[in-house]
Design a protein around this motif. Structure first.
Motif: not given
Length: 123
Positions: A113-121
Motif C-alpha cells: 500500500c503506497p499510503d501505508c508506505a508513506a506513513f512508515a516513512r
C-alpha cells in the motif's frame, strides 16, 4: 493535624510516596517533638498540588520547579510540559490515522500500500 498514615489515606497514595516526595524536596512536612511527620492543612494542600502535577505528567524535578515561588520559573516548566504534551498528542493522532487506515486498507500486505508506505516513512 494528620499522621503520615492519615495523610496517605486521605490522598490515596502510599505513605512511602509521601516520604519520597519529601526526600526529593517536592513536599515540606513539619515534625513533632518526637520526630514524627505532622501533616497540617498547608502540607496537605502542598501534597494535593504535588499529586495533581504528577497526575498531569510532571516529573518530580518538574514538580519542584513548578512549585517554586518564582512565577516565571514555574511558568517556564509548565509551558515546556504543555509543548511536550501537544507534541505527544500530535504523534498519537498520526498513530491513530495510520492504524485506522491499516484496518480499512484494501491491500493484503501493508508493504503493498503506497499510503501505508508513506506513513512508515514519516518521522
Amino acid at each position: 493535624m494528620r499522621t503520615i498514615g492519615e495523610a496517605s489515606t486521605e490522598l490515596r497514595v502510599e505513605a512511602h510516596v509521601l516520604r519520597h516526595w519529601e526526600q526529593v524536596g517536592a513536599l515540606t512536612v513539619r515534625r513533632d517533638s518526637h520526630g514524627y511527620r505532622v501533616y497540617d492543612d498547608e502540607a496537605m494542600e502542598q501534597a494535593r498540588t504535588v499529586l495533581k502535577l504528577r497526575q498531569v505528567g510532571l516529573s518530580l524535578p518538574e514538580v519542584r520547579a513548578a512549585m517554586t515561588p518564582k512565577k516565571t520559573a514555574a511558568q517556564e516548566v509548565v509551558r515546556a510540559k504543555i509543548a511536550a504534551l501537544e507534541s505527544e498528542m500530535a504523534r498519537m493522532r498520526q498513530a491513530l490515522t495510520f492504524l485506522r487506515h491499516t484496518v480499512e486498507c484494501r491491500h493484503r500486505f501493508l508493504d503493498d500500500c503506497p499510503d501505508c508506505a508513506a506513513f512508515a516513512r514519516e518521522p
